[in-house]
Write a protein that holds these residues in place. Structure first.
Motif, PDB file in Angstrom:
ATOM      1  N   PHE A 157     -10.449   5.575   0.759  1.00  0.00           N
ATOM      2  CA  PHE A 157     -10.348   5.293  -0.666  1.00  0.00           C
ATOM      3  C   PHE A 157     -10.431   6.986  -1.643  1.00  0.00           C
ATOM      4  O   PHE A 157      -9.737   6.614  -2.787  1.00  0.00           O
ATOM      5  CB  PHE A 157     -11.516   4.600  -1.165  1.00  0.00           C
ATOM      6  N   HIS A 158     -11.275   7.925  -1.100  1.00  0.00           N
ATOM      7  CA  HIS A 158     -11.647   8.859  -1.967  1.00  0.00           C
ATOM      8  C   HIS A 158     -10.696  10.061  -2.137  1.00  0.00           C
ATOM      9  O   HIS A 158     -10.443  10.631  -0.828  1.00  0.00           O
ATOM     10  CB  HIS A 158     -12.885   9.303  -1.719  1.00  0.00           C
ATOM     11  N   HIS A 202      -3.125   0.230  -2.016  1.00  0.00           N
ATOM     12  CA  HIS A 202      -4.579   0.321  -2.612  1.00  0.00           C
ATOM     13  C   HIS A 202      -5.655   0.422  -1.519  1.00  0.00           C
ATOM     14  O   HIS A 202      -5.597  -0.394  -0.392  1.00  0.00           O
ATOM     15  CB  HIS A 202      -4.587  -0.956  -3.368  1.00  0.00           C
ATOM     16  N   ILE A 203      -6.753   1.344  -1.851  1.00  0.00           N
ATOM     17  CA  ILE A 203      -7.837   1.321  -0.779  1.00  0.00           C
ATOM     18  C   ILE A 203      -8.897   1.161  -1.461  1.00  0.00           C
ATOM     19  O   ILE A 203      -9.463   2.043  -2.366  1.00  0.00           O
ATOM     20  CB  ILE A 203      -7.716   2.697  -0.043  1.00  0.00           C
ATOM     21  N   ALA A 204      -9.774   0.026  -1.325  1.00  0.00           N
ATOM     22  CA  ALA A 204     -10.914  -0.206  -1.991  1.00  0.00           C
ATOM     23  C   ALA A 204     -11.976   0.874  -1.126  1.00  0.00           C
ATOM     24  O   ALA A 204     -12.146   0.954  -0.134  1.00  0.00           O
ATOM     25  CB  ALA A 204     -11.335  -1.622  -1.968  1.00  0.00           C
ATOM     26  N   PRO A 205     -13.121   1.084  -1.997  1.00  0.00           N
ATOM     27  CA  PRO A 205     -14.358   1.773  -1.225  1.00  0.00           C
ATOM     28  C   PRO A 205     -14.782   1.024  -0.384  1.00  0.00           C
ATOM     29  O   PRO A 205     -15.188  -0.287  -0.730  1.00  0.00           O
ATOM     30  CB  PRO A 205     -15.262   2.178  -2.420  1.00  0.00           C
ATOM     31  N   ARG A 235      -7.875   1.048  -9.341  1.00  0.00           N
ATOM     32  CA  ARG A 235      -6.921   0.496  -8.440  1.00  0.00           C
ATOM     33  C   ARG A 235      -5.770   1.329  -8.319  1.00  0.00           C
ATOM     34  O   ARG A 235      -4.576   0.761  -8.396  1.00  0.00           O
ATOM     35  CB  ARG A 235      -6.703  -0.843  -8.520  1.00  0.00           C
ATOM     36  N   MET A 257      -7.606  -2.152   2.787  1.00  0.00           N
ATOM     37  CA  MET A 257      -6.219  -2.051   1.882  1.00  0.00           C
ATOM     38  C   MET A 257      -5.722  -3.202   1.502  1.00  0.00           C
ATOM     39  O   MET A 257      -5.815  -4.310   2.083  1.00  0.00           O
ATOM     40  CB  MET A 257      -5.504  -1.362   2.751  1.00  0.00           C
TER      41      MET A 257
END
Ligand SMILES: NC(=[NH2+])NCCC[C@H](N)C(=O)O
Ligand SMILES: O=C(O)CCC(=O)C(=O)O
Ligand SMILES: [Fe+2]
Length: 342
Positions: A157-158, A202-205, A235, A257
């Motif tokens: 995500f980062h 989208h990739i969430a932490p 997001r 994701m």
């Protein structure tokens, strides 16, 4: 990708293993912990005394990218000195009994680039512990065990995730496998590749960065997670593939994701990519004394499920994140010399 082939592995000779162990044990006596600024300053100087074969193997791995992962094996990790596998990473002393092994992963990090950590992971420790923790048994964390740890790009995500990851196996009595997967190129249609190169994902932490998986500090702690909070709320869509079209780099963590419901094209392309990675996934069971080095752009990794022992003999890895370029993340670090992103 099948099972690890010869080009993936450097087996230390008994003499190289002895010299490496002596070097890390002597260094561990001179410094006070993995965050000692004097140690971090001296890493390249100390690493110059590692066996020449190790230095060349890891430098070649980093620069030429001959493979997506490699293993340096045959290290002597003194089981009596290291002692039992702890129950939790929290509240461990500094330096600890396995400080020489922490020095080792820091030295390897210095050959690959610069070691760094996260203010939001394991309370800002630079070298992470990975062993089964009972309260996390079913979690999608390195500390889990019962569930398959689904494959991922580390900290996908980062924007400033690591270029490499080093995992040193202090012990692994049940030969629990780390999984490694890649996308070789050519297996997907040009249309799918085109879509995967676009910012449509989208990739969430992952949960390892959340406050609940760090120690609660009294008040004023919100700041430490402010950047993560912002990334969650923004997001911002990202690309799943980037870099060279023929042999693309990966940015994937399917478990975390999401694709917009009104973008079935992106969904299909991602599913196809996931299927290709799944079909070539291989298992690398790290033996005691193995160091796995992962190119975090070329391959994804995970871990098979296993039954934890919780008796002091459990699987125990040390992990360090490595970047080619600390400066890129400067706005998210407290000072130019700080190695913690947050
Ligand atoms: N698909 C996933 N489970 N992603 C998260 C990986 C685990 C995370 N890197 C940790 O330190 O615990
Ligand atoms: O336990 C392993 O082999 C890998 C763990 C991992 O990928 C992680 O903690 O992110
Ligand atoms: Fe990981």
């Amino acid at each position: 990708m099948g099972t690890p082939s010869e080009e993936h592995v450097l087996l230390l000779t008994p003499d190289e293993a002895r010299r490496t162990a002596d070097l890390t044990i002597r260094a561990a006596e001179l410094y006070i912990g993995d965050d000692d600024p004097a140690l971090l300053l001296d890493l390249p100087r100390i690493a110059a005394d590692l066996p020449v074969r190790t230095q060349r193997f890891l430098r070649t791995f980093a620069i030429d990218e001959p493979t997506g992962y490699c293993v340096v094996s045959g290290h002597l990790f003194d089981q009596d000195r290291i002692g039992p596998t702890p129950e939790h990473w929290r509240g461990r002393p500094r330096p600890n009994r396995e400080f020489p092994e922490e020095v080792l992963v820091l030295l390897y990090a210095a050959l690959l680039g610069e070691p760094f950590g996260w203010t939001t992971q394991q309370d800002g420790r630079l070298v992470h512990d990975i062993f089964p923790v009972r309260s996390h048994e079913n979690d999608q964390l390195g500390l889990g065990s019962k569930e398959l740890l689904t494959w991922h790009t580390e900290d996908a995500f980062h924007p400033y995730r690591g270029d490499y990851l080093v995992l040193a196996s202090l012990r692994n009595p049940d030969k629990v496998a780390t999984t490694v997967g890649s996308y070789a190129g050519g297996a997907l249609s040009d249309d799918d590749v085109e879509v995967l190169f676009e910012e449509r994902f989208h990739i969430a932490p992952d949960e390892s960065h959340l406050p609940k998986n760090n120690s609660a500090c009294s008040g004023g702690d919100a700041e430490r997670f402010a950047t993560i909070e912002r990334l969650i709320h923004e997001r911002r869509p990202v690309a799943a593939l980037f870099g060279p079209r023929q042999e693309p780099y990966l940015r994937l963590d399917p478990y975390f994701m999401e694709v917009s419901e009104d973008d079935p094209e992106a969904r299909r392309a991602l599913d196809n990519l996931i299927a290709v990675v799944d079909s070539g996934l291989c298992e690398v069971a790290l033996e005691q004394g193995d160091c796995l080095v992962v190119n975090n752009h070329r391959v994804v990794h995970g871990r098979v499920p296993f039954t934890a022992r919780y008796d002091g003999t459990d699987r125990w890895l040390k992990r360090i994140n490595v970047t080619h370029d600390l400066r890129r993340s400067r706005t998210m670090r407290a000072s130019a010399g700080s190695r913690l992103i947050g």
